[in-house]
Design an enzyme around this catalytic site. Structure first.
Site, mmCIF file in Angstrom:
data_model
loop_
_atom_site.group_PDB
_atom_site.id
_atom_site.type_symbol
_atom_site.label_atom_id
_atom_site.label_comp_id
_atom_site.label_asym_id
_atom_site.label_seq_id
_atom_site.Cartn_x
_atom_site.Cartn_y
_atom_site.Cartn_z
ATOM 1 C CG HIS A 151 7.567 54.519 -14.382
ATOM 2 N ND1 HIS A 151 7.250 55.047 -13.145
ATOM 3 C CD2 HIS A 151 8.151 53.327 -14.140
ATOM 4 C CE1 HIS A 151 7.649 54.208 -12.194
ATOM 5 N NE2 HIS A 151 8.193 53.165 -12.782
ATOM 6 C CG HIS A 158 6.389 52.641 -9.374
ATOM 7 N ND1 HIS A 158 7.756 52.618 -9.253
ATOM 8 C CD2 HIS A 158 5.962 53.598 -8.513
ATOM 9 C CE1 HIS A 158 8.139 53.508 -8.356
ATOM 10 N NE2 HIS A 158 7.057 54.123 -7.897
#
Length: 606
Positions: free
Chosen positions: A540, A583
């Site tokens: 991420h 996310h």
């Protein structure tokens, strides 16, 4: 068909050349070519990979990792204080980018995090805008009756999109295991969330997945491309590695004008012309790499690699922030039947499940669904106070040592505020139905539950920089994992929180012994060492081309234009200046959608 050969690409001048056919790049290409008068070329370094079962078929978590057909597999520098090497950073290579290899977690951040990005000097980058664009991306499919029979799903249609290219649903999942975790978290004190897609994610809830419930396939950014294959104004060239952006000769102190890009196809260099703009959508790792190879970045970095400095932008490749995680695994009560991902590792059972998938049944329809986001104070108010005190001392030390740059100061001011706010989620837990702990082998015949702990708002900042002027050489990635002691403290407290579930039902009755890391980590210091040595990437990465004021080490302005240029933009997760509790794939789509509108608006205006 839009797929062309390089010889065709070099014969014309395109209005827009998009570098990277990944999550954001394909969004922008599709939206710009809605105008038939606009021509667009997408350059993608990887292959097409369309109609590939390794991508489309669900339930193959990490199956494409390390395979060069799908994965860049970027090496990561060894980390200070870590006993073992750092695992590489996987990134999607091919059309769809990382949306073609993620784990389907469809998560939107809290409103606080998006409003923080606007507060850093970016008008229009706030929760209201995020909510608008995220609904534009998706078509939400409510859970089917068969799922409701197993689990009482709740959702709010007002928070969901109903006409976007990406199909989103609450996937069939491991109901017994998710119920154990969710109910125990609520009994531990977290609030149940009806629908976490409206800006409030603080609590325990079941998440959605980017899955098409009609075909039970991955729904990813090629959904923006495939319906538009017949557009004559859209061309795509795959297996084309962009080596640098080209500029017209600058006159005095004027901003640079991008005229096109140089790319490598089949070992040869070619030049593709851009009439209006070049848009870099190569991701948080490759976008700063391409900028530096193009002469945009910190002059010291460019000098070391032998590239002439065209625009001195010290923020390129800096301010890198990455979510990191580790897992704790537990045995489940053997007297109760549970379906888990472990079952797919048995060759005979795995083969049967693939046959069931062809019938629209079985485990290959599943995603990862059980989530919890919460502030550190929900674990221990005393620990939260201690972390705030430590963070403020680190802040003062950075200031005293002259390392508190204006950009970092603005970010840390917000992060301190977030830690003091008992509604902002500093911590994340993800329920995984199976063995996830890396140091213990799975025993045949046993079922497991793992809880993955994620650090959402890291204080540590890393770097991504070119090491040579050869575009085929990978950049240096040094994430500086947990160089701030605050990050270690937060992860350590999350271990304690997970272990505390043993005192709450139904976890108390349904979950057995901890299989990792109980033997290795009991004391606070052992837990800290466990975190340092096992925590790793969640894929991420943000911040390497931060959207900040130039004087705060910004790389792009709020319209995503690179400082010092007139017509070069970056539009991907690298522009997010401060990490978010989510996310990141939804955010990548939002960046693409908003970028397309910004480009269109400038085109109409000019």
């Amino acid at each position: 068909m839009p797929f062309i050969k390089v010889e065709e690409a070099v014969e014309k001048t395109y209005d827009y050349v998009i570098v990277g056919g990944g999550t954001a790049g394909l969004v922008i290409a599709a939206r710009l070519t809605e105008d038939p008068a606009v021509s667009v070329l997408v350059l993608e370094a990887g292959p097409q990979n369309l109609g590939d079962s390794m991508i489309d078929m669900l339930g193959q978590m990490g199956a494409t990792f390390g395979n060069p057909q799908y994965d860049w597999n970027f090496p990561v520098a060894n980390q200070k204080g870590r006993a073992s090497d750092s695992p590489p950073w996987q990134r999607g290579k091919g059309l769809g980018g990382s949306s073609a290899m993620n784990f389907y977690c469809w998560i939107k951040p809290p409103a606080f995090d998006m409003d923080a990005i606007e507060a850093l000097g970016n008008p229009g980058w706030n929760w209201t805008e995020y909510e608008k664009y995220s609904r534009k991306v998706e078509t939400f499919h409510p859970p089917a009756q068969e799922q409701l029979d197993f689990y009482p799903h709740t959702y709010n249609p007002a928070f969901r999109g109903n006409s976007g290219p990406i199909h989103v649903t609450i996937a069939p999942h491991f109901h017994t295991i998710d119920a154990i975790l969710q109910k125990s978290l609520v009994n531990r004190g977290l609030k149940p969330i009806e629908d976490a897609y409206g800006g409030d994610i603080t609590g325990a809830w079941i998440g959605s997945s980017n899955i098409d419930p009609k075909a039970w396939n991955r729904s990813y950014s090629t959904a923006y491309l495939l319906p538009n294959l017949e557009r004559p104004n859209l061309n795509v060239l795959t297996e084309a590695l962009v080596s640098r952006v080209l500029f017209a000769n600058a006159q005095g102190n004027e901003d640079l004008i991008a005229t096109g890009v140089e790319c490598i196809v089949g070992g040869k260099k070619y030049v593709v012309q851009a009439g209006k703009e070049v848009v870099i959508c190569a991701g948080a790792i490759k976008s700063p790499h391409i900028l530096e190879l193009s002469g945009i970045g910190h002059s010291d970095v460019l000098q070391k690699i032998g590239v002439d400095s065209l625009v001195d932008l010290p923020g390129v490749g800096e301010n890198v922030q990455e979510h990191i995680s580790f897992a704790i695994s537990f045995e489940l009560d053997p007297n109760i039947h549970h379906e888990t991902w472990d079952m797919l590792k048995d060759p005979e059972h795995g083969s049967r499940q693939k046959d069931m998938y062809l019938q629209g049944k079985g485990l290959h329809r599943n995603g990862i669904n059980a989530f919890a986001y919460f502030p550190l104070s929900a674990i221990d108010e005393g620990a939260a106070s201690s972390v705030i005190n430590k963070l403020e001392k680190e802040y003062e030390m950075l200031e005293k040592e002259g390392k508190l740059t204006p950009g970092l100061k603005s970010q840390l001011d917000i992060q301190i505020k977030a830690y003091k706010d008992n509604t902002v989620p500093d911590c994340e837990l993800v329920g995984y139905a199976g063995m996830y702990y890396p140091r213990v082998p799975r025993e045949e015949g046993k079922s497991y539950i793992s809880v993955v702990s994620v650090l959402n708002h890291p204080i540590s900042r890393g770097i991504i920089h070119s090491q040579t002027n050869n575009p085929e050489d990978y950049p240096l990635i040094d994430p500086h994992y947990m160089e701030s002691d605050v990050d270690v403290d937060v992860l350590t407290q999350q271990v304690k929180f997970i272990r505390s579930l043993k005192d709450y039902e139904p976890w108390k009755s349904a979950v057995g012994k901890e299989v990792g890391p109980s033997a290795d980590a009991q004391t606070d210091e052992q837990l800290r060492e466990y975190a340092r040595n096992t925590a790793t990437t969640v894929w991420h990465t943000v911040g390497s081309c931060s959207m900040l004021p130039r004087e705060k080490q910004g790389v792009v302005d709020p319209r995503l234009k690179v400082y010092g240029t007139k017509n070069l933009r970056v539009a991907d997760l690298s522009i997010i200046p401060l990490h978010i509790a989510a996310h990141t794939q939804v955010t990548a789509y939002v960046v693409g959608e908003k970028a397309a509108d910004l480009i269109k608006a400038d085109y109409v205006k000019n």
